[in-house]
Design a protein around this motif. Structure first.
Motif, short mmCIF file in Angstrom:
data_model
loop_
_atom_site.label_atom_id
_atom_site.label_comp_id
_atom_site.label_asym_id
_atom_site.label_seq_id
_atom_site.Cartn_x
_atom_site.Cartn_y
_atom_site.Cartn_z
N LEU A 91 36.59 42.49 34.04
CA LEU A 91 35.94 41.85 35.19
C LEU A 91 36.82 40.74 35.76
O LEU A 91 37.00 40.63 36.98
CB LEU A 91 34.59 41.26 34.79
N ILE A 92 37.36 39.92 34.86
CA ILE A 92 38.20 38.79 35.29
C ILE A 92 39.49 39.29 35.95
O ILE A 92 39.89 38.80 37.02
CB ILE A 92 38.53 37.87 34.09
N LEU A 93 40.11 40.29 35.34
CA LEU A 93 41.37 40.81 35.87
C LEU A 93 41.17 41.48 37.24
O LEU A 93 41.99 41.32 38.14
CB LEU A 93 41.99 41.79 34.88
N ALA A 94 40.06 42.20 37.38
CA ALA A 94 39.76 42.84 38.67
C ALA A 94 39.59 41.78 39.76
O ALA A 94 40.09 41.92 40.88
CB ALA A 94 38.49 43.69 38.56
N LYS A 95 38.90 40.70 39.42
CA LYS A 95 38.71 39.59 40.37
C LYS A 95 40.06 38.96 40.73
O LYS A 95 40.35 38.71 41.90
CB LYS A 95 37.78 38.54 39.75
N TYR A 96 40.89 38.74 39.73
CA TYR A 96 42.19 38.09 39.94
C TYR A 96 43.11 38.96 40.80
O TYR A 96 43.79 38.45 41.69
CB TYR A 96 42.83 37.81 38.58
N LEU A 97 43.12 40.26 40.54
CA LEU A 97 44.02 41.17 41.27
C LEU A 97 43.46 41.62 42.61
O LEU A 97 44.18 42.16 43.44
CB LEU A 97 44.32 42.41 40.42
N GLY A 98 42.14 41.43 42.80
CA GLY A 98 41.50 41.96 44.00
C GLY A 98 41.32 43.47 43.93
O GLY A 98 41.29 44.15 44.95
N PHE A 99 41.21 44.00 42.71
CA PHE A 99 41.03 45.43 42.48
C PHE A 99 39.55 45.75 42.27
O PHE A 99 38.76 44.86 41.93
CB PHE A 99 41.79 45.89 41.23
N GLU A 128 36.46 60.01 39.92
CA GLU A 128 36.06 58.63 40.25
C GLU A 128 37.25 57.82 40.78
O GLU A 128 37.13 57.11 41.79
CB GLU A 128 35.48 57.93 39.01
N LEU A 129 38.40 57.95 40.16
CA LEU A 129 39.53 57.12 40.57
C LEU A 129 40.14 57.55 41.89
O LEU A 129 40.86 56.77 42.53
CB LEU A 129 40.59 57.09 39.46
N LYS A 130 39.83 58.75 42.33
CA LYS A 130 40.27 59.17 43.68
C LYS A 130 39.59 58.33 44.76
O LYS A 130 40.06 58.24 45.88
CB LYS A 130 39.92 60.65 43.90
N LYS A 131 38.46 57.71 44.41
CA LYS A 131 37.72 56.88 45.36
C LYS A 131 38.30 55.46 45.47
O LYS A 131 37.84 54.68 46.29
CB LYS A 131 36.24 56.77 44.94
N HIS A 132 39.24 55.12 44.62
CA HIS A 132 39.74 53.75 44.55
C HIS A 132 41.25 53.73 44.75
O HIS A 132 41.98 54.44 44.07
CB HIS A 132 39.42 53.13 43.19
N LYS A 133 41.70 52.87 45.65
CA LYS A 133 43.14 52.69 45.82
C LYS A 133 43.71 51.97 44.61
O LYS A 133 44.77 52.29 44.10
CB LYS A 133 43.43 51.89 47.10
N ASN A 134 42.99 50.94 44.16
CA ASN A 134 43.37 50.17 42.98
C ASN A 134 42.14 49.89 42.14
O ASN A 134 41.07 49.63 42.70
CB ASN A 134 44.00 48.82 43.37
N ALA A 135 42.28 49.95 40.84
CA ALA A 135 41.12 49.69 39.98
C ALA A 135 41.55 49.15 38.62
O ALA A 135 42.65 49.43 38.15
CB ALA A 135 40.29 50.96 39.80
N VAL A 136 40.65 48.38 38.02
CA VAL A 136 40.78 47.94 36.63
C VAL A 136 39.74 48.71 35.82
O VAL A 136 38.56 48.73 36.18
CB VAL A 136 40.57 46.42 36.49
N ILE A 137 40.20 49.36 34.76
CA ILE A 137 39.31 50.10 33.85
C ILE A 137 39.48 49.49 32.46
O ILE A 137 40.58 49.56 31.89
CB ILE A 137 39.68 51.60 33.80
N PRO A 138 38.45 48.85 31.88
CA PRO A 138 38.63 48.24 30.57
C PRO A 138 38.97 49.29 29.51
O PRO A 138 38.44 50.40 29.54
CB PRO A 138 37.29 47.58 30.28
N GLY A 139 39.83 48.92 28.58
CA GLY A 139 40.23 49.84 27.51
C GLY A 139 39.28 49.81 26.33
O GLY A 139 38.30 49.06 26.31
N PHE A 140 39.56 50.69 25.34
CA PHE A 140 38.95 50.62 24.01
C PHE A 140 37.60 51.31 23.85
O PHE A 140 37.20 51.62 22.75
CB PHE A 140 38.86 49.16 23.58
N TYR A 141 36.86 51.56 24.94
CA TYR A 141 35.51 52.10 24.74
C TYR A 141 35.12 53.13 25.79
O TYR A 141 35.76 53.28 26.82
CB TYR A 141 34.47 50.97 24.72
N GLY A 142 34.04 53.84 25.47
CA GLY A 142 33.46 54.81 26.39
C GLY A 142 32.00 54.97 26.05
O GLY A 142 31.36 54.02 25.56
#
Length: 202
Positions: A91-99, A128-142
């Protein structure tokens, strides 16, 4: 770089504690009927410090409170607790990068027996990612079929990174770690080991 997969915050020094380990500790404290209020404040402080150091105007107090309550009321398991380190950092990284932020829980899937569902994940994550030019996806879980959070083994953010790279047909996948390059020895054992300039699989 179009898609970024963060881990949870790691150690800032050799005497520090990784956020994932702090969350595991909270979970164990709750199971032992110990009060986590003071200990959880350390996690809250850690994230607020990151936000402050990045110069962001971003309030995640609601998220932090929700996570604490979910752990306290046994509505979540150990994997949920551990995964929140990556979730909050994402969440923080997406906010910082504007992703855009894409929660891994909605695009990374496990089967009933706990094994990773490669094909379903590849299809749905790619779509899903085809809908986003840039995105942050958290690792480690699903996500398990029943909707509960499931984590990979430790170091699973690297796995998520490769899953994302496959799903988007990436030309290049960069795996950033806390050490630059391949070193000739473990820097925790040998001081300032030289970097291996060129390395092959063989």
């Amino acid at each position: 770089r179009r898609f970024v997969v963060p881990s949870a915050p790691g150690k800032r020094s050799k005497h520090d504690t990784k956020v994932t380990d702090m969350l595991y500790r909270c979970y164990e404290m709750i199971r032992n009927r110990e009060n986590i209020e003071e200990y959880y404040k350390k996690i809250t402080h850690r994230y607020n410090t990151i936000i402050e150091e990045l110069g962001l105007d971003f309030d995640i107090s609601g998220e932090l409170e929700y996570i604490k309550n979910a752990m306290l009321h046994a509505s979540s398991g150990r994997d949920f607790a551990a995964s929140r380190g990556e979730y909050l950092n994402g969440l923080i990284l997406a906010k910082y990068l504007g992703f855009d932020f894409v929660d891994a829980e909605t695009v990374i899937f496990f089967r009933e027996n706990g094994s990773f569902d490669e094909e379903r994940t590849n299809d749905e994550l790619g779509t899903e990612l085809k809908k986003h030019k840039n995105a942050v996806i958290p690792g480690f879980y699903g996500c398990m079929p029943n909707g509960t959070v499931k984590t990979f083994t430790r170091g699973g953010s690297d796995v998520t990174g490769s899953i994302v790279a496959r799903a988007v047909g990436a030309d290049l996948y960069e795996n950033w770690t806390d050490v630059s390059g391949f070193l000739m020895a473990d820097p925790r054992v040998v001081e300032n080991p030289p970097t291996i300039e060129t390395i092959t699989y063989r």
